[in-house]
Design an enzyme around this catalytic site. Structure first.
Site, PDB file in Angstrom:
ATOM      1  N   LYS A   1       0.840  -1.205   0.000  1.00 22.58           N
ATOM      2  CA  LYS A   1       0.000   0.000   0.000  1.00 22.58           C
ATOM      3  C   LYS A   1       0.873   1.252   0.000  1.00 22.58           C
ATOM      4  CE  LYS A   1      -3.886  -2.303   2.253  1.00 22.58           C
ATOM      5  NZ  LYS A   1      -4.620  -2.611   3.495  1.00 22.58           N
TER       6      LYS A   1
ATOM      7  N   ASP B   1     -11.063   3.334   4.427  1.00 24.67           N
ATOM      8  CA  ASP B   1     -11.340   1.888   4.363  1.00 24.67           C
ATOM      9  C   ASP B   1     -12.854   1.623   4.370  1.00 24.67           C
ATOM     10  OD1 ASP B   1      -9.318  -0.030   4.095  1.00 24.67           O
ATOM     11  OD2 ASP B   1      -8.640   0.216   6.162  1.00 24.67           O
TER      12      ASP B   1
ATOM     13  N   GLN C   1      -4.314  -1.251   9.722  1.00 28.23           N
ATOM     14  CA  GLN C   1      -4.276  -2.583   9.121  1.00 28.23           C
ATOM     15  C   GLN C   1      -4.869  -3.609  10.086  1.00 28.23           C
ATOM     16  OE1 GLN C   1      -3.500  -3.222   5.971  1.00 28.23           O
ATOM     17  NE2 GLN C   1      -3.906  -5.407   6.197  1.00 28.23           N
TER      18      GLN C   1
END
Ligand code: GUN
Length: 297
Positions: free
Chosen positions: A54, A121, A98
């Site tokens: 990422k 997200d 994460q």
């Protein structure tokens, strides 16, 4: 093999190039460079590799990443303080924590602490609620990537029977919802299967569109697939293999070789859904920055 292999890598590359152009345009117009706070707690090897990918993608798109790496034993208060700092930082337009977090941390509380306007997200309760109500929101990256892959494969969702296998909060639940919403990339009739579904094949065999997101290799085999179906394999499993350079091979949740004999189209692992998850994260981060700069809704 009869199935067309859906090239997620190529679609992701096109998407990332478009985002890169958008980043340049935003900077030229407003002086703003999109920034993403990337929080990783612990050293789970799969999470480290996702986060690294990422961060590389962010740099290639011309964005900034604010990397926060915390040790395994980090406490809840310390992590919440990091989120609060990123929430308040005007140069950070998006925040990614994460998952999964190490045991002992309260994931729900950490996610809920992210400012909804920075939740690229699409995991916060506010964003999930907006999505289910059909209101403007950040769509979660993996489900969004799956919708783009279906579009690229020419698989019409409207009127199709879509079967989603797996009920995670990150993939299965939002995807079942998105496929059934009234929208050009929705309007499917959705069957939602999970680990308590008896005789899974009875359902999967009815699918025009089959999305498999269980995290278990071998969940779907050839005889469970309707001939000509479009199959999206979300799984990324590390299967031990002594002959592989790293000692493991990446496998999806489907038996690729078998299913590809029956399906009309299928995503590979790697090179299918994974690259699209990252591309959608970049899109959301750009949009968060555009909104913060007052040039997007
Ligand atoms: N873990 C697995 N997939 C994801 C994702 O899309 N976002 C985050 N933050 N963590 C993940």
């Amino acid at each position: 093999m009869s199935a067309t292999v859906i090239d997620g890598k190529a679609l992701a590359a096109e998407t990332r190039e478009r985002v890169r152009a958008g980043v340049g345009a935003l900077r030229a117009r407003t002086g703003v460079t999109p920034g993403l706070g990337v929080v990783l707690v612990g050293e789970d090897p799969a999470s480290v590799s996702y986060v690294t990918a990422k961060e590389r993608a962010l740099a290639e798109a011309g964005m900034r990443s604010v990397d926060v790496r915390l040790p395994e034993g980090t406490g809840q208060e310390e992590l919440l303080a990091v989120i609060a700092r990123l929430n308040a930082d005007p140069e950070v337009h998006g925040i990614l924590v994460q998952l999964p977090l190490p045991r002992g941390l309260d994931t729900d509380a950490v996610i809920a602490a992210i400012a909804p306007e920075k939740d690229v997200d699409g995991f916060t309760p506010v964003n999930v609620g907006r999505m289910i109500l059909g209101q403007p929101c950040f769509l979660p990256c993996t489900p969004h990537g799956v919708l783009r892959l279906l579009e690229r494969a020419g698989a019409r969702t409207r009127g199709a029977h879509a079967v989603v296998v797996g009920r995670s909060a990150i993939v299965g639940r939002p995807l079942a919802n998105l496929l059934s919403r009234k929208a050009p990339d929705g309007d499917a009739t959705v069957t939602f299967c999970h680990s308590a579904t008896p005789d899974l094949g009875r359902f999967t065999r009815q699918a025009d569109i089959l999305v498999v997101a269980t995290g278990r290799p071998g969940t779907v085999t050839a005889e469970m697939v309707k001939p000509g179906a479009t199959v999206i394999d979300v799984g990324v499993n590390r299967v031990p293999d002594a002959s592989a350079r790293r000692g493991y091979r990446l496998r999806g949740d489907c038996d690729f070789e078998g299913v590809a004999q029956v399906a009309g189209a299928i995503t590979p692992v790697p090179g299918g859904v994974g690259p699209m998850t990252i591309a959608m994260l970049l899109e959301n981060t750009l949009r968060a920055a555009e909104r913060a700069a007052g040039v997007a809704e």
